[in-house]
Design a protein around this motif. Structure first.
Motif, PDB file in Angstrom:
ATOM      1  N   HIS B  27      42.996  36.204  47.897  1.00 49.05           N
ATOM      2  CA  HIS B  27      41.885  35.294  47.588  1.00 49.05           C
ATOM      3  C   HIS B  27      41.748  34.995  46.102  1.00 49.05           C
ATOM      4  N   SER B  28      42.603  35.589  45.283  1.00 51.95           N
ATOM      5  CA  SER B  28      42.450  35.369  43.846  1.00 51.95           C
ATOM      6  C   SER B  28      42.836  33.942  43.438  1.00 51.95           C
ATOM      7  N   LYS B  30      41.815  31.404  45.185  1.00 54.89           N
ATOM      8  CA  LYS B  30      40.682  30.565  45.614  1.00 54.89           C
ATOM      9  C   LYS B  30      39.541  30.725  44.620  1.00 54.89           C
ATOM     10  N   THR B  31      39.607  29.945  43.548  1.00 55.18           N
ATOM     11  CA  THR B  31      38.674  30.148  42.439  1.00 55.18           C
ATOM     12  C   THR B  31      37.320  29.477  42.654  1.00 55.18           C
ATOM     13  N   ILE B  33      35.549  30.766  45.076  1.00 57.02           N
ATOM     14  CA  ILE B  33      34.833  31.905  45.667  1.00 57.02           C
ATOM     15  C   ILE B  33      34.102  32.690  44.586  1.00 57.02           C
ATOM     16  N   GLY B  34      32.834  33.047  44.876  1.00 55.99           N
ATOM     17  CA  GLY B  34      32.064  33.866  43.947  1.00 55.99           C
ATOM     18  C   GLY B  34      31.752  35.243  44.505  1.00 55.99           C
ATOM     19  N   GLY B  35      31.799  35.369  45.831  1.00 57.19           N
ATOM     20  CA  GLY B  35      31.477  36.656  46.439  1.00 57.19           C
ATOM     21  C   GLY B  35      32.198  36.885  47.750  1.00 57.19           C
ATOM     22  N   HIS B  36      32.649  38.115  47.931  1.00 59.81           N
ATOM     23  CA  HIS B  36      33.261  38.544  49.190  1.00 59.81           C
ATOM     24  C   HIS B  36      32.370  39.620  49.800  1.00 59.81           C
ATOM     25  N   ALA B 108      31.123  30.723  47.936  1.00 63.43           N
ATOM     26  CA  ALA B 108      30.810  30.470  46.529  1.00 63.43           C
ATOM     27  C   ALA B 108      29.695  31.402  46.069  1.00 63.43           C
ATOM     28  N   HIS B 109      28.725  31.644  46.958  1.00 56.88           N
ATOM     29  CA  HIS B 109      27.562  32.452  46.570  1.00 56.88           C
ATOM     30  C   HIS B 109      27.396  33.653  47.491  1.00 56.88           C
ATOM     31  N   ARG B 110      26.913  34.743  46.913  1.00 60.06           N
ATOM     32  CA  ARG B 110      26.904  36.009  47.636  1.00 60.06           C
ATOM     33  C   ARG B 110      26.110  35.992  48.929  1.00 60.06           C
TER      34      ARG B 110
ATOM     35  N   PHE C  39      30.800  44.822  48.743  1.00 56.29           N
ATOM     36  CA  PHE C  39      30.602  43.510  48.130  1.00 56.29           C
ATOM     37  C   PHE C  39      31.503  43.418  46.906  1.00 56.29           C
ATOM     38  N   LEU C  40      32.175  42.262  46.784  1.00 57.22           N
ATOM     39  CA  LEU C  40      33.018  41.998  45.624  1.00 57.22           C
ATOM     40  C   LEU C  40      32.551  40.713  44.951  1.00 57.22           C
ATOM     41  N   GLN C  42      33.525  37.824  42.470  1.00 59.59           N
ATOM     42  CA  GLN C  42      34.754  37.218  41.933  1.00 59.59           C
ATOM     43  C   GLN C  42      34.362  36.114  40.953  1.00 59.59           C
ATOM     44  N   ARG C  44      34.192  32.746  39.366  1.00 63.84           N
ATOM     45  CA  ARG C  44      34.353  31.411  39.939  1.00 63.84           C
ATOM     46  C   ARG C  44      34.699  30.419  38.834  1.00 63.84           C
ATOM     47  N   GLY C  97      39.025  33.971  39.563  1.00 58.79           N
ATOM     48  CA  GLY C  97      39.811  34.487  40.679  1.00 58.79           C
ATOM     49  C   GLY C  97      39.908  36.009  40.683  1.00 58.79           C
TER      50      GLY C  97
END
Lengths: 83, 147, 147, 83
Positions: B27-28, B30-31, B33-36, B108-110, C39-40, C42, C44, C97
């Protein structure tokens, strides 16, 4: 003339504890609907009456008596425990 | 008729930490993304009548489970603004301490990632036809039931 | 006076997927755990006035952040039946990322792990004196602000 | 006789955008409390008045005027953005 379902054979698949009692699959003849199916299975495998399960027809859990045809995919599902 | 191509979620045996790491690493790129949010189900060495769970043997009604998972996935994507979702569940034997479920949502958001992950876990525990047979240390067994 | 030994949470640079995998792997010996929630955060590549975030440079008031984190940890352990909690936050440069926050809670049951993880993330975003300076692709910058 | 605080020097640490304006740390003399400190800093660094921040004394964010002594650890903290 006999009703069309008379010679109908339906294959049932069973999972978990139910499969231990009746095997992973059983064939039953002459069951026009799920209520008849349950009656028949309960006679053949009395232990089934002691176990909680739901019935899926064509991969959908049913909540009332449901008609069956020879293409029906019937499955007996004990309580889920995935995860 | 709607075309349905359910993604497979089943893997044989436990889910390795390295598999989870690879999944995160992918997923790195996919910039946006802000939260997993990740949930991992681990086999617990529960005590049952003085005996201990050594492993769980998982079976599933795979066809139905994959269709259900497809529906859950569609519902969750409709409800939350997710970038992606990955779900893996073990089949076969998973020992106590090993991982049998891996749910991974990104956004994008947690908030969306966290809520979607939790809801997916709850739904799949309730809706997927999967069964765990707990094998005890004395070689007897016990069928698990989700609460 | 209460003895306080705050655990360090800060790591230099991004948090690697392999570090996360090692952390997960270490829990396989804790067979009373049934669920992990992770929770991670990342970085953006947000667009800011037509430019893009290339990386974030993190700084912190470390002493205060570690004391705050100690309090958050105590509160969360008092509120939820957790087996363990691990928190890591990056300092220095983290590229778009890459991962800058890793929160990891484990419990016998999923609900406690999931709720504790979410609450920890919310609290540390609101309470930890940490700042992210977003470095843009044109070498200007922008100070991030948490919502 | 002068009040005790007269010769007191307090060291302030600043973070984020505030550090860009005034540096990472500044020393101020003769500030008995945080209100006096803010007045003094605003005169010395007028740009500070345009920026939102909170004050921590001894690692606790304060919400009202707070007395200072020479051992006080004072920090000026712009809005947090960790995670």
């Amino acid at each position: 003339m006999l009703p069309r379902y008379y010679f109908m054979s339906v294959k049932i698949i069973l999972f978990g504890k139910l499969a231990e009692i009746a095997g992973g699959s059983v064939s039953v003849d002459n069951v026009p609907d799920t209520d008849s199916l349950v009656d028949l299975l309960n006679k053949r495998y009395p232990e089934l009456t002691t176990i909680k399960y739901v019935i899926a027809v064509d991969k959908q859990v049913i909540t009332e008596n449901t008609g069956l045809n020879k293409k029906s995919m019937v499955a007996l599902l004990p309580p889920f425990s995935g995860g | 008729m709607k075309e349905r191509k359910p993604k497979n979620i089943f893997v044989q045996g436990p889910i390795a930490a390295s598999f989870i790491a690879d999944s995160i690493q992918k997923h790195s790129s996919k910039t946006d993304i802000g939260g997993h949010s990740i949930f991992l189900g681990q086999v617990r060495a529960d005590k049952i009548e003085g005996k201990e769970v050594a492993s769980i043997e998982y079976t599933a009604y795979e066809d139905m489970a994959l269709e259900k998972m497809y529906t859950i996935r569609e519902d969750i994507f409709a409800k939350y603004d997710l970038t992606c979702m990955h779900v893996y569940h073990s089949l076969g034997s998973v020992k106590a301490g090993e991982i049998s479920l891996f749910v991974f949502t990104s956004s994008a958001h947690r908030k969306a990632a966290i809520d979607a992950c939790e809801e997916t876990v709850e739904r799949l525990k309730a809706e997927l036809p999967v069964w765990g047979k707990e094998l005890l240390t004395d070689e007897t067994y016990h069928w698990k039931e989700n609460k």
